[in-house]
Design a protein around this motif. Sequence first.
Motif: not given
Length: 126
Positions: A50-72
């Motif tokens: 909950p509170g997580c928004e995936i920004i970018a997924i690069s399967d060929e580079h093996g990277e997942i970037s996301c914004n997570l809103k918890l306390r901060k």
Amino acid sequence: MAIRESIDKFFNNHSETKDKHWDKQLQTRYFKTTKDRAFKIVEAYFKSKPGCEIIAISDEHGEISCNLKLRKKVFITATIIMVKPFRTAVDFSVTTESVLPFDLGYSHKLIPKLYADLKKEMTLVD
């Protein structure tokens, strides 16, 4: 742990894992799985958080970037690399977004929690 490292831990807004980190909690974790399976598990983990928004997924580079809103609000980049058959490394880079230039260790404490959650889904290699 040296005094400088203790101070850096709290008066910094960024933490990341690596193979030979001075803090054992921030050392790279290796899982007994393939890169594709680990990638799907990490992606599903962030999608279900909950509170997580995936920004970018690069399967060929093996990277997942996301914004997570918890306390901060934090920006997380997960990097998944298969180093040997059935030995896959998962690294995290966590940056806390705040008005202050430090987060009092929040990003440093979040990484072991992420690893603990992934450990429930994949087998950890020692």
